[in-house]
Design an enzyme around this catalytic site. Structure first.
Site, PDB file in Angstrom:
ATOM      1  N   LYS A   1       0.945  -1.060  -0.131  1.00  0.00           N
ATOM      2  CA  LYS A   1      -0.036   0.077   0.147  1.00  0.00           C
ATOM      3  C   LYS A   1       0.750   1.171   0.077  1.00  0.00           C
ATOM      4  O   LYS A   1       1.396   1.451   1.015  1.00  0.00           O
ATOM      5  CB  LYS A   1      -1.094   0.035   1.110  1.00  0.00           C
ATOM      6  CG  LYS A   1      -1.950   1.239   1.330  1.00  0.00           C
ATOM      7  CD  LYS A   1      -2.827   1.161   0.099  1.00  0.00           C
ATOM      8  CE  LYS A   1      -3.945   0.275   0.422  1.00  0.00           C
ATOM      9  NZ  LYS A   1      -4.765   0.092  -0.843  1.00  0.00           N
ATOM     10  N   HIS A   5      -9.879  -7.627  -5.360  1.00  0.00           N
ATOM     11  CA  HIS A   5      -9.693  -6.532  -4.303  1.00  0.00           C
ATOM     12  C   HIS A   5     -10.174  -7.066  -3.176  1.00  0.00           C
ATOM     13  O   HIS A   5     -11.107  -7.838  -2.896  1.00  0.00           O
ATOM     14  CB  HIS A   5     -10.435  -5.190  -4.856  1.00  0.00           C
ATOM     15  CG  HIS A   5     -10.670  -4.207  -3.925  1.00  0.00           C
ATOM     16  ND1 HIS A   5     -11.897  -3.899  -3.092  1.00  0.00           N
ATOM     17  CD2 HIS A   5      -9.855  -3.137  -3.455  1.00  0.00           C
ATOM     18  CE1 HIS A   5     -11.687  -2.989  -2.241  1.00  0.00           C
ATOM     19  NE2 HIS A   5     -10.550  -2.598  -2.046  1.00  0.00           N
TER      20      HIS A   5
END
Length: 414
Positions: A186, A313
């Site tokens: 991330k 996702h």
């Protein structure tokens, strides 16, 4: 067979102070556990978001589903749409993308209905989606820069991760614990040069693991192109480096690295534009907002026709969602990349037998339906946490201000 009752239980699950381009995760993530109960006693399980708008939508639509045959999924969507005539999105203002309420609520109830179907037929949900084409589903380690502890708490077991070297340590622990064969970072948190350094050090430490980075649109076009050129030959794909279809197309034209998204292609009518503009090469599905399990497998077929990759996702979730993800992934022939999951960060669950990764993969649950059973004790505990907690909406930016009062939400940030 008809639906006789629907139970909705909002829960709060412990979360870590994980960083992203909008701020930091709060101490709890919110979910809603769904039980659809038929007149003959058959129960279907589901899980969805726990945010205010999503929960309100679930509560408003639930009465309209009483009396519905759980096999009649077209009627399910029609009843949800009629119960939520104004529609709208579900996400808070702090979110970067939004999801349609009708799609979210339809999906939330489709999952327990398909769980019921499987139980009635004695078949796993994957069989209802066309049959499993793989017995195990691979997942990627989801890596986050993070603070060492939440406000007022002692340092958690992962500690602070704010440098490239600390991130390599986090990755080593994650791989050692779960056997993941690919790594996703991330991004959009540290200065771009530090995130480039992080990816290069991950490549050095894991020479055979596919690598990805996802800044959630946290970079400008210029920054994204700069990073992509530095990481040519290093990344498996680059996820949502910028916000907007045209910006994605501009970045895509400047690099050979495939671009993936779960932010600019969220609905079927956006796929054609992404294809025409060559903005996206990989679509990350999510049954929570794509309209359900069947819609997610249909997305796989569309991507196959357009020669686009497809994967999955993730958001903070429990085992009911993970079971649904595994069934969908197992029944998607052209699943091109390892799926995302936050599950290793959760640390708790509401199912009797929590999932355990083997070599970075999960076996398709056995037994009929989703193949998971509710642990009512754990459900009650997490419901009590929800009632006691002050959190009713995710707001990473507001929580970040408690760490840094001068913090400002900027997307793009770099």
């Amino acid at each position: 067979m008809r639906i006789a009752e629907i139970r909705l239980t909002p829960v709060a699950i412990p979360d870590k102070p994980l960083l992203n381009c909008k701020g930091v995760h709060q101490p709890y993530a919110l979910r809603t556990v769904i039980e659809v109960i038929c007149a003959d006693g058959t129960v279907g399980l589901g899980e969805s978001y726990g945010s205010i708008k999503a929960l309100e939508g679930l509560r408003r639509a639930a009465p309209a589903l009483v009396g519905l045959d759980p096999f009649h999924l077209h009627a399910l969507k029609s009843r949800v749409a009629a119960a939520l005539p104004e529609g709208g999105g579900i996400n808070a203002k702090s979110a970067v993308a939004d999801h349609k309420l009708v799609d979210v609520v339809t999906s939330a109830f489709e999952v327990p209905c398909m769980d019921i179907q499987g139980k009635v037929l004695g078949r796993p949900v994957a069989d209802l989606l066309g049959g499993a084409v793989r017995e195990t589903v691979p997942f990627s380690a989801y890596l986050f820069f993070k603070f060492g502890a939440h406000i007022g708490q002692v340092e958690d077991e992962w500690g602070e991760v704010l440098t490239p070297d600390q991130m390599v340590g986090e990755a080593r622990r994650m791989v050692a614990a779960h056997g993941f064969k690919s790594l996703k970072l991330k991004g959009g948190v540290l200065h771009p040069d530090l995130e480039i350094e992080t990816m290069l050090k991950l490549r050095e430490a894991f020479p055979h693991h596919p690598l990805r980075i996802d800044p959630n649109g946290g970079w400008t076009v210029e920054t994204a192109i700069y990073i992509a050129r530095k990481l040519e030959g290093v990344l498996e794909y680059l996820e949502d480096p910028v916000i907007g279809m045209d910006a994605m197309a501009e970045v895509a034209a400047a690099t050979s690295i495939p671009l993936a998204t779960n932010m600019v292609v969220l609905e079927f009518d956006q796929i054609a534009e992404a294809y025409r503009k060559r903005a996206v090469k990989i679509v990350l599905s999510d049954h929570h907002y794509w309209g359900g399990l069947r819609a997610s497998t249909h997305l796989g077929k569309v991507c196959d026709v357009l020669d686009m990759g497809v994967s999955m996702h993730s958001n903070s979730h429990l085992g009911i969602t993970l079971a649904a993800m595994v069934h969908v992934a197992s029944a998607t022939p052209n699943l091109s990349y390892d799926c995302d999951t936050h599950y290793p960060w959760t640390g708790t669950d509401v199912i009797d037998e929590p999932f355990a990764f083997r070599d970075g993969s999960l076996a398709v649950p056995g037994g009929p339906g989703l193949g998971v059973t509710l642990d009512r004790t754990k459900l009650g505990e997490l419901a009590a946490v929800y009632e006691a907690a002050s959190i009713r909406e995710r707001d990473d930016t507001a929580y970040m201000k408690q760490f840094d009062p001068g913090y400002e939400r900027r997307v793009p940030r770099w």
